[in-house]
Design a protein around this motif. Structure first.
Motif, PDB file in Angstrom:
ATOM      1  N   MET A   1       0.855  -1.131  -0.095  1.00  0.00           N
ATOM      2  CA  MET A   1       0.080  -0.176   0.075  1.00  0.00           C
ATOM      3  C   MET A   1       0.921   1.171  -0.101  1.00  0.00           C
ATOM      4  N   LYS A   2       0.601   2.152  -0.834  1.00  0.00           N
ATOM      5  CA  LYS A   2       1.593   3.240  -1.051  1.00  0.00           C
ATOM      6  C   LYS A   2       0.842   4.408  -0.144  1.00  0.00           C
ATOM      7  N   ILE A   3       1.823   5.262   0.498  1.00  0.00           N
ATOM      8  CA  ILE A   3       1.239   6.144   1.345  1.00  0.00           C
ATOM      9  C   ILE A   3       1.400   7.540   0.648  1.00  0.00           C
ATOM     10  N   GLN A   4       0.401   8.439   0.619  1.00  0.00           N
ATOM     11  CA  GLN A   4       0.301   9.665  -0.034  1.00  0.00           C
ATOM     12  C   GLN A   4       0.706  10.359   0.957  1.00  0.00           C
ATOM     13  N   MET A   5       1.755  11.206   0.750  1.00  0.00           N
ATOM     14  CA  MET A   5       2.408  12.174   1.551  1.00  0.00           C
ATOM     15  C   MET A   5       2.628  13.521   0.790  1.00  0.00           C
ATOM     16  N   ASN A   6       2.500  14.736   1.319  1.00  0.00           N
ATOM     17  CA  ASN A   6       3.145  16.049   0.654  1.00  0.00           C
ATOM     18  C   ASN A   6       4.438  16.022   0.773  1.00  0.00           C
ATOM     19  N   PRO A   7       5.098  17.129   0.061  1.00  0.00           N
ATOM     20  CA  PRO A   7       6.480  17.241   0.265  1.00  0.00           C
ATOM     21  C   PRO A   7       7.039  17.672   1.604  1.00  0.00           C
ATOM     22  N   ASN A   8       6.091  18.517   2.360  1.00  0.00           N
ATOM     23  CA  ASN A   8       6.557  18.859   3.739  1.00  0.00           C
ATOM     24  C   ASN A   8       6.605  17.602   4.763  1.00  0.00           C
ATOM     25  N   GLN A   9       5.556  16.914   4.468  1.00  0.00           N
ATOM     26  CA  GLN A   9       5.425  15.582   5.485  1.00  0.00           C
ATOM     27  C   GLN A   9       6.738  14.709   5.102  1.00  0.00           C
ATOM     28  N   LEU A  10       7.250  14.563   3.881  1.00  0.00           N
ATOM     29  CA  LEU A  10       8.418  13.741   3.778  1.00  0.00           C
ATOM     30  C   LEU A  10       9.635  14.141   4.306  1.00  0.00           C
ATOM     31  N   HIS A  37       1.702   4.215  12.627  1.00  0.00           N
ATOM     32  CA  HIS A  37       1.803   2.708  12.486  1.00  0.00           C
ATOM     33  C   HIS A  37       2.445   2.370  11.281  1.00  0.00           C
ATOM     34  N   ARG A  38       2.229   2.895  10.044  1.00  0.00           N
ATOM     35  CA  ARG A  38       2.723   2.555   8.855  1.00  0.00           C
ATOM     36  C   ARG A  38       4.086   2.972   8.935  1.00  0.00           C
ATOM     37  N   ILE A  39       4.670   3.876   9.542  1.00  0.00           N
ATOM     38  CA  ILE A  39       6.179   4.000   9.683  1.00  0.00           C
ATOM     39  C   ILE A  39       6.825   2.889  10.453  1.00  0.00           C
ATOM     40  N   GLY A  40       6.184   2.192  11.745  1.00  0.00           N
ATOM     41  CA  GLY A  40       6.427   1.617  12.579  1.00  0.00           C
ATOM     42  C   GLY A  40       6.499   0.195  11.593  1.00  0.00           C
ATOM     43  N   ASP A  41       5.619  -0.161  10.944  1.00  0.00           N
ATOM     44  CA  ASP A  41       5.406  -1.165   9.929  1.00  0.00           C
ATOM     45  C   ASP A  41       6.758  -1.304   9.210  1.00  0.00           C
ATOM     46  N   ALA A  42       6.948  -0.026   8.488  1.00  0.00           N
ATOM     47  CA  ALA A  42       8.092  -0.099   7.626  1.00  0.00           C
ATOM     48  C   ALA A  42       9.538  -0.408   8.170  1.00  0.00           C
ATOM     49  N   LEU A  43       9.820   0.204   9.431  1.00  0.00           N
ATOM     50  CA  LEU A  43      10.923  -0.191  10.193  1.00  0.00           C
ATOM     51  C   LEU A  43      10.995  -1.905  10.350  1.00  0.00           C
ATOM     52  N   LEU A  44      10.011  -2.457  10.812  1.00  0.00           N
ATOM     53  CA  LEU A  44      10.005  -3.680  10.989  1.00  0.00           C
ATOM     54  C   LEU A  44      10.151  -4.442   9.744  1.00  0.00           C
ATOM     55  N   ARG A  49      14.514  -9.013  12.149  1.00  0.00           N
ATOM     56  CA  ARG A  49      14.855  -9.508  13.533  1.00  0.00           C
ATOM     57  C   ARG A  49      14.242  -8.698  14.570  1.00  0.00           C
ATOM     58  N   CYS A  50      13.706  -7.525  14.522  1.00  0.00           N
ATOM     59  CA  CYS A  50      13.094  -7.128  15.574  1.00  0.00           C
ATOM     60  C   CYS A  50      11.572  -7.369  15.595  1.00  0.00           C
ATOM     61  N   LYS A  51      11.229  -7.002  16.971  1.00  0.00           N
ATOM     62  CA  LYS A  51       9.663  -7.649  17.013  1.00  0.00           C
ATOM     63  C   LYS A  51       8.826  -6.408  17.411  1.00  0.00           C
ATOM     64  N   SER A  52       9.145  -5.133  17.675  1.00  0.00           N
ATOM     65  CA  SER A  52       8.479  -4.100  17.942  1.00  0.00           C
ATOM     66  C   SER A  52       8.927  -2.733  17.687  1.00  0.00           C
ATOM     67  N   VAL A  53       8.122  -1.700  17.309  1.00  0.00           N
ATOM     68  CA  VAL A  53       8.646  -0.443  17.262  1.00  0.00           C
ATOM     69  C   VAL A  53       7.937   0.474  18.290  1.00  0.00           C
ATOM     70  N   LEU A  54       8.655   1.227  19.218  1.00  0.00           N
ATOM     71  CA  LEU A  54       8.425   2.367  20.220  1.00  0.00           C
ATOM     72  C   LEU A  54       8.527   3.745  19.530  1.00  0.00           C
ATOM     73  N   ARG A  55       7.586   4.513  19.660  1.00  0.00           N
ATOM     74  CA  ARG A  55       7.456   5.759  19.607  1.00  0.00           C
ATOM     75  C   ARG A  55       8.139   6.623  20.753  1.00  0.00           C
ATOM     76  N   ASP A  56       9.390   7.239  20.596  1.00  0.00           N
ATOM     77  CA  ASP A  56       9.941   8.052  21.574  1.00  0.00           C
ATOM     78  C   ASP A  56       9.273   9.500  21.811  1.00  0.00           C
ATOM     79  N   PHE A  57       8.783   9.756  23.072  1.00  0.00           N
ATOM     80  CA  PHE A  57       8.386  11.067  23.325  1.00  0.00           C
ATOM     81  C   PHE A  57       9.297  11.949  24.310  1.00  0.00           C
ATOM     82  N   SER A  72       4.053  -0.558  16.477  1.00  0.00           N
ATOM     83  CA  SER A  72       4.123  -1.540  15.728  1.00  0.00           C
ATOM     84  C   SER A  72       4.557  -2.860  16.655  1.00  0.00           C
ATOM     85  N   GLY A  73       3.906  -4.236  16.571  1.00  0.00           N
ATOM     86  CA  GLY A  73       4.353  -5.004  17.247  1.00  0.00           C
ATOM     87  C   GLY A  73       3.586  -5.201  18.787  1.00  0.00           C
ATOM     88  N   GLU A  74       4.160  -6.025  19.527  1.00  0.00           N
ATOM     89  CA  GLU A  74       3.200  -6.293  20.654  1.00  0.00           C
ATOM     90  C   GLU A  74       4.088  -6.004  22.215  1.00  0.00           C
TER      91      GLU A  74
END
Length: 91
Positions: A1-10, A37-44, A49-57, A72-74
């Protein structure tokens, strides 16, 4: 699935992340909240070998604890090896 992003978001896409055991930790700009979630899935998919992605605040509170969210992940528990020493932790 392709993600539609504008240049500022890229330009806001994360350019770096770190791996702790089998967990990927990444900072994602608030403007990309709906893509987290799509960014997390792309990193996985890049690191199978990785099982999860955590967003750091960042770090908060008097004990300076990291604030993170599973995108992404459990699980956020991992075993990290550093200088031959194994550390079991909840990232």
């Amino acid at each position: 699935m392709k993600i539609q992003m504008n240049p500022n978001q890229l330009e806001l896409l994360p350019r770096g992340w770190f791996i702790l055991g089998d967990i990927i930790i990444v900072k994602i700009q608030p403007q990309l909240e709906r893509f987290k979630h799509r960014i997390g899935d792309a990193l996985l998919s890049i690191y199978p070998r990785c099982k999860s992605v955590l967003r750091d605040f960042g770090i908060e509170g008097p004990l300076r604890e990291p604030v993170r969210e599973i995108i992404s992940g459990e699980s956020s528990e991992t075993v990290h090896r550093e200088n031959g020493v194994l550390f079991k932790l909840d990232a």
